[in-house]
Enzyme design. Structure first.
Site, PDB file in Angstrom:
ATOM      1  N   SER A  88       0.864  -1.190   0.000  1.00  0.00           N
ATOM      2  CA  SER A  88       0.000   0.000   0.000  1.00  0.00           C
ATOM      3  C   SER A  88       0.892   1.228   0.000  1.00  0.00           C
ATOM      4  O   SER A  88       1.486   1.577   1.027  1.00  0.00           O
ATOM      5  CB  SER A  88      -0.911   0.009   1.234  1.00  0.00           C
ATOM      6  OG  SER A  88      -1.783  -1.095   1.216  1.00  0.00           O
ATOM      7  N   LYS A 163      -7.136   1.698  -2.674  1.00  0.00           N
ATOM      8  CA  LYS A 163      -6.696   1.279  -1.336  1.00  0.00           C
ATOM      9  C   LYS A 163      -6.672   2.450  -0.377  1.00  0.00           C
ATOM     10  O   LYS A 163      -7.057   2.322   0.800  1.00  0.00           O
ATOM     11  CB  LYS A 163      -5.309   0.629  -1.411  1.00  0.00           C
ATOM     12  CG  LYS A 163      -4.759   0.186  -0.049  1.00  0.00           C
ATOM     13  CD  LYS A 163      -5.688  -0.794   0.661  1.00  0.00           C
ATOM     14  CE  LYS A 163      -5.225  -1.110   2.081  1.00  0.00           C
ATOM     15  NZ  LYS A 163      -3.985  -1.900   2.128  1.00  0.00           N
ATOM     16  N   LYS A 231       0.419   5.662   8.074  1.00  0.00           N
ATOM     17  CA  LYS A 231       1.089   5.888   6.796  1.00  0.00           C
ATOM     18  C   LYS A 231       0.083   6.012   5.662  1.00  0.00           C
ATOM     19  O   LYS A 231       0.188   6.891   4.794  1.00  0.00           O
ATOM     20  CB  LYS A 231       2.082   4.755   6.535  1.00  0.00           C
ATOM     21  CG  LYS A 231       2.791   4.802   5.192  1.00  0.00           C
ATOM     22  CD  LYS A 231       2.127   3.931   4.143  1.00  0.00           C
ATOM     23  CE  LYS A 231       2.130   2.471   4.533  1.00  0.00           C
ATOM     24  NZ  LYS A 231       1.509   1.614   3.482  1.00  0.00           N
TER      25      LYS A 231
END
Length: 290
Positions: A88, A163, A231
């Site tokens: 990701s 995502k 993140k």
């Protein structure tokens, strides 16, 4: 297929094991013992031994280094090979990585996943894919070994965009469940009973079911670490700035994750945001009657 697998962490290990169980031959790098296959000394070595290279790494710099750093995939890959990045990472960087790999005569897909460690173990991951349709069809048998809900979103970087959107929904919903259960607790109700009641109504969700139970039981062993989810929300906030887009609740949840990491909880499951909310100074005040 002969598959190079780079990054056997919490998610990568069970994914690699499922590929081995399906009969594929693996060459692995940056992995622990426990997966059958040839353990390589570099990503270049893994790529040289493979027709498909899968990456499952924590962040954008890790992927860039594995692809293009010294002894990286780009140094060992052969024309006609396929690179699938299931990490990701940044959608913008992904488009650049795809272009650089394609210039080597190879194909590229970004295919981040959702479903956590349980989904990886049970091969029920949701897989969001960016890339050309013909390349997607080439990779479909591998995706069907790893997941159930498999969708080609669009061109290069589109999987990563999906995502990031997923992580916005998941992060904000975890925060909402944490607030709701904390409210119930402070108002004098049993959070476990409240959660059970909500499971039968419009507030029901997979997050209320799984992460709500973690909050009630105070079991925060990581399925997906706060540090990694922070993140992902940083990617969302950065992309929003590039788009001149306001995502105020995404930014607020990212700040709550910053607080969790500052408190030493970055390696706990993201459901531990419940702990972070309980520690807020206002929420530590003596309970008053409504």
């Amino acid at each position: 297929m002969r598959i190079g697998f780079v990054g056997l962490g919490v998610m990568g290990m069970p994914m690699a094991a499922n590929l081995v169980a399906a009969g594929h031959e693996l060459a692995v790098y940056r992995g622990r013992d426990g997966v059958d296959g040839h353990h390589c000394d570099s990503a270049a070595d893994a790529a040289e031994r493979s027709e498909v290279v899968i990456l499952m790494l924590p962040d954008t710099p890790d992927v860039e280094n594995a692809l293009f750093g010294p002894d990286g995939v780009a140094e060992g890959i052969r024309p006609g090979s396929l690179v699938i990045d299931m990490s990701s990472i940044s959608p913008t960087a992904t488009r650049s990585f795809a272009e650089r790999i394609e210039k080597l005569g190879c194909d590229y897909l970004d295919a981040p996943v959702s479903g956590g460690e349980v989904g990886a173990q049970q091969a029920t991951l949701t897989i969001m894919v960016g890339g050309r349709p013909d390349v997607f069809e080439r990779a479909r048998p591998l995706f069907e070994t790893l997941g159930k809900n498999i969708t080609l979103i669009g061109g290069a970087g589109a999987g990563q965009t999906a995502k990031v959107a997923n992580q916005i929904v998941v992060g904000l919903t975890i925060e909402a469940v944490a607030e709701a259960l904390l409210f119930a607790e402070r108002a004098g109700a049993d959070p476990a009973v409240v959660r059970q009641a909500l499971m039968g109504g419009f507030a029901s969700s997979r997050i209320l079911e799984l992460h709500g139970e973690r909050m009630v039981n105070r079991t925060f062993d990581p399925g997906f670490r706060i540090r990694l989810h922070r993140k992902d929300l940083m990617l969302a906030v950065q992309a929003a700035a590039e788009l001149d887009l306001a995502l105020p609740n995404t930014a607020a949840t990212q700040q709550l994750m910053n607080a969790a990491i500052a408190d030493g909880d970055g390696d706990l499951d993201h459901s531990a945001l419940y702990k972070t909310l309980r520690r807020q100074p206002r929420n530590q005040a003596p309970r008053r009657s409504p």
